[in-house]
Design a protein around this motif. Structure first.
Motif, PDB file in Angstrom:
ATOM      1  N   GLN A  61      35.626  42.537  44.588  1.00 38.53           N
ATOM      2  CA  GLN A  61      37.049  42.552  44.231  1.00 38.53           C
ATOM      3  C   GLN A  61      37.274  42.129  42.788  1.00 38.53           C
ATOM      4  OE1 GLN A  61      40.254  41.244  46.991  1.00 38.53           O
ATOM      5  NE2 GLN A  61      40.555  39.591  45.504  1.00 38.53           N
ATOM      6  N   THR A  62      38.011  42.954  42.047  1.00 37.55           N
ATOM      7  CA  THR A  62      38.363  42.632  40.665  1.00 37.55           C
ATOM      8  C   THR A  62      39.873  42.463  40.555  1.00 37.55           C
ATOM      9  OG1 THR A  62      38.405  44.997  40.119  1.00 37.55           O
ATOM     10  CG2 THR A  62      36.365  43.784  39.677  1.00 37.55           C
ATOM     11  N   TRP A  63      40.272  42.099  39.352  1.00 34.84           N
ATOM     12  CA  TRP A  63      41.651  41.707  39.084  1.00 34.84           C
ATOM     13  C   TRP A  63      42.247  42.619  38.018  1.00 34.84           C
ATOM     14  CZ3 TRP A  63      42.747  36.012  37.197  1.00 34.84           C
ATOM     15  CH2 TRP A  63      44.119  35.804  37.081  1.00 34.84           C
TER      16      TRP A  63
ATOM     17  N   ASP B 249      40.212  46.846  43.756  1.00 40.20           N
ATOM     18  CA  ASP B 249      40.890  46.217  42.622  1.00 40.20           C
ATOM     19  C   ASP B 249      42.294  45.838  43.048  1.00 40.20           C
ATOM     20  OD1 ASP B 249      40.811  45.656  39.639  1.00 40.20           O
ATOM     21  OD2 ASP B 249      42.609  46.914  39.762  1.00 40.20           O
ATOM     22  N   GLN B 250      42.654  44.601  42.793  1.00 43.85           N
ATOM     23  CA  GLN B 250      43.977  44.112  43.144  1.00 43.85           C
ATOM     24  C   GLN B 250      44.858  44.042  41.907  1.00 43.85           C
ATOM     25  OE1 GLN B 250      44.821  43.754  46.181  1.00 43.85           O
ATOM     26  NE2 GLN B 250      42.824  43.686  47.203  1.00 43.85           N
TER      27      GLN B 250
ATOM     28  N   ALA C  44      47.619  42.626  39.162  1.00 49.05           N
ATOM     29  CA  ALA C  44      47.749  41.291  38.578  1.00 49.05           C
ATOM     30  C   ALA C  44      48.803  40.460  39.316  1.00 49.05           C
ATOM     31  CB  ALA C  44      48.112  41.403  37.096  1.00 49.05           C
TER      32      ALA C  44
ATOM     33  N   TYR D 139      47.987  38.143  42.507  1.00 52.69           N
ATOM     34  CA  TYR D 139      46.544  38.099  42.770  1.00 52.69           C
ATOM     35  C   TYR D 139      46.094  36.713  43.221  1.00 52.69           C
ATOM     36  CZ  TYR D 139      41.501  38.544  42.100  1.00 52.69           C
ATOM     37  OH  TYR D 139      40.149  38.537  42.294  1.00 52.69           O
TER      38      TYR D 139
ATOM     39  N   ASN E  22      36.395  38.143  41.739  1.00 50.86           N
ATOM     40  CA  ASN E  22      36.712  37.773  40.359  1.00 50.86           C
ATOM     41  C   ASN E  22      37.745  36.649  40.381  1.00 50.86           C
ATOM     42  OD1 ASN E  22      38.438  39.564  37.669  1.00 50.86           O
ATOM     43  ND2 ASN E  22      37.291  37.672  37.606  1.00 50.86           N
ATOM     44  N   MET E  23      37.384  35.489  39.809  1.00 54.33           N
ATOM     45  CA  MET E  23      38.359  34.395  39.742  1.00 54.33           C
ATOM     46  C   MET E  23      38.051  33.487  38.556  1.00 54.33           C
ATOM     47  SD  MET E  23      37.331  31.898  42.951  1.00 54.33           S
ATOM     48  CE  MET E  23      37.390  33.177  44.200  1.00 54.33           C
TER      49      MET E  23
ATOM     50  N   GLN F 282      36.292  33.905  32.585  1.00 53.62           N
ATOM     51  CA  GLN F 282      36.455  34.583  33.863  1.00 53.62           C
ATOM     52  C   GLN F 282      35.078  34.677  34.508  1.00 53.62           C
ATOM     53  OE1 GLN F 282      38.851  35.641  35.766  1.00 53.62           O
ATOM     54  NE2 GLN F 282      40.667  35.531  34.452  1.00 53.62           N
TER      55      GLN F 282
END
Length: 431
Positions: free
Chosen positions: A49-51, A81-82, A84, A87, A105-106, A313
């Motif tokens: 999962q990305t942002w 992908d989520q 912004a 999120y 991704n955090m 990140q």
């Protein structure tokens, strides 16, 4: 002062990287118990999962997934992908439900509450040989205060110069070729600009965030990370400086609004003159503010510590993952040196892997403004610090903004405002 330090950096860019995986020391055996080395065959399916990376970086990430799958036959990486917006709340909710993807991704401040609840894999324990590949200051950004370990692979970094408006400096009778390099010089220039413009042009567009206190040399927390201490004398003086600038018209009134995000637009519209940012911003100015671009000056961040701010990140692996060997292998693949270098050449970000910034792309300038910023930022990152404590939350930021507004408006003294912030933040920390 820095809009980017409101939340990590480049929120619309949360991104990834790629390299030929070497197996990452995960061949053979079974997944290790929590807190120990993870072994096992790299195979099967995971979700990554990305942002907010679609659609701009779709081709890059699809290529990344393809190369990993080719290097590890029998693996499948499902990339999601989520957006912004929302999120961080989504990640928190998914964590509470035990429904996080295998690789997420955090930023460090989001990893902290999850790691504290033992919801993230300790990378230092799961992959003991990983830390040596990353810059020490980047790796330590995912450390949990009070215990050993690190809970994320550093993915990419940023730092930035300060941008200032040469035309506005000249109009105020200031030397546009020699911008301020100390807080005292910034104060003097800001007061002169406000006075010369009859308060129509302000130097600053934001009240300080917690990283700004640290840059000023304030001790933000005690050494053990158990309580906040930025209400010390130096912190009070810092707020009093902003109060003086606000009263003179050198800090815009809008800055007192909680979660105000318009400072960047005001700089691009040439309504404020000073804007700490990142290497990413220069191309944004060129594209979206063509009348501003010829007036943009570039200088170093002002700091009393000798170290600039670093934004980080990363990628974390939840303890709930049913396929930790593959998840860890993929996260390390995404963040290895070759892939970080490739991605950094695609976007204005910087690698977190050791030695990568020795590449001529980061060490030699071709004379363009973009290259000058890139080389200067890369050099700066060698000693930069992630000044925002991982314990710092959005709730704490809101409290700080509210109390600073009270101080700016004269409803409280700087000391009273900071005492209240520290009291409330310590309560949130304990909770």
């Amino acid at each position: 002062m820095n809009s980017l330090s409101r939340r990590g950096f480049l929120v619309g860019l949360a991104c990834a990287t790629a390299l030929a995986a070497t197996g990452c020391g995960l061949s053979g055996g079974d997944p290790g118990a929590a807190g120990g080395p993870v072994t096992g065959e790299v195979k099967g399916s995971i979700t990554f999962q990305t942002w907010a990376l679609k659609p701009k970086y779709t081709d890059y990430l699809n290529g990344l997934v393809t190369r990993f799958q080719q290097a590890h036959p029998g693996t499948t990486v499902n990339w999601v992908d989520q957006p912004a917006d929302g999120y961080l709340k989504k990640v928190t909710a998914d964590a509470a439900a035990g429904a996080l993807p295998d690789v997420v991704n955090m930023p460090p401040d989001l990893s902290y509450p999850l790691a504290k609840q033992k919801l993230l894999v300790d990378i230092g324990s799961a992959m003991p040989d990983a830390a040596k590949d990353y810059l020490d200051n980047a790796w330590s950004a995912y450390a949990l205060p009070g215990q050993s370990g690190s809970y994320g692979f550093p993915w990419y970094l940023n730092t930035g110069p300060v941008f200032y408006n040469k035309a506005l400096f000249t109009q105020a009778g200031l030397d546009a070729e020699h911008p301020p390099t100390t807080y005292a010089e910034l104060e003097s220039a800001a007061l002169a600009m406000a006075q010369h413009s009859d308060r129509k042009i302000a130097m600053l567009g934001l009240t300080p965030v917690i990283a700004d206190f640290a840059l000023y040399g304030v001790n933000v927390m005690d050494p053990g990370g158990t309580r906040f201490t930025f209400n010390e004398d130096k912190g009070v003086r810092f707020v009093e400086l902003y109060k003086k600038l606000y009263d003179a018209g050198a800090l815009i009134p809008e800055a007192l609004t909680a979660n105000y995000t318009g400072a960047g637009t005001k700089f691009m519209n040439q309504q404020i003159a000073w804007a700490p940012g990142s290497a990413y911003d220069l191309s944004n100015f060129k594209t979206n503010a063509p009348s501003l671009y010829p007036n943009v000056g570039i200088t170093k961040p002002i700091t009393n510590t000798g170290h600039a701010t670093m934004f980080v990140q990363g990628l974390s692996v939840p303890e709930s993952s049913k396929n930790k060997p593959t998840a860890l292998a993929f996260a390390r693949f995404v963040t290895n040196a070759e892939n970080q270098l490739a991605f950094a050449k695609l976007v204005n970000i910087f690698p977190s892997t050791k030695g990568t910034m020795d590449d001529p792309y980061f060490s030699k300038s071709d004379g363009t403004d973009e290259a000058k910023v890139r080389v200067a930022a890369a050099k700066q990152l060698g000693t930069a610090v992630n000044y925002t404590p991982v314990q710092w939350s959005d709730q704490m930021l809101t409290v700080l903004q509210q109390q600073l507004a009270e101080a700016m408006l004269g409803k409280k003294s700087a000391k009273q405002a900071l005492d209240e912030v520290v009291a409330q933040c310590d309560k949130l920390l304990a909770g």
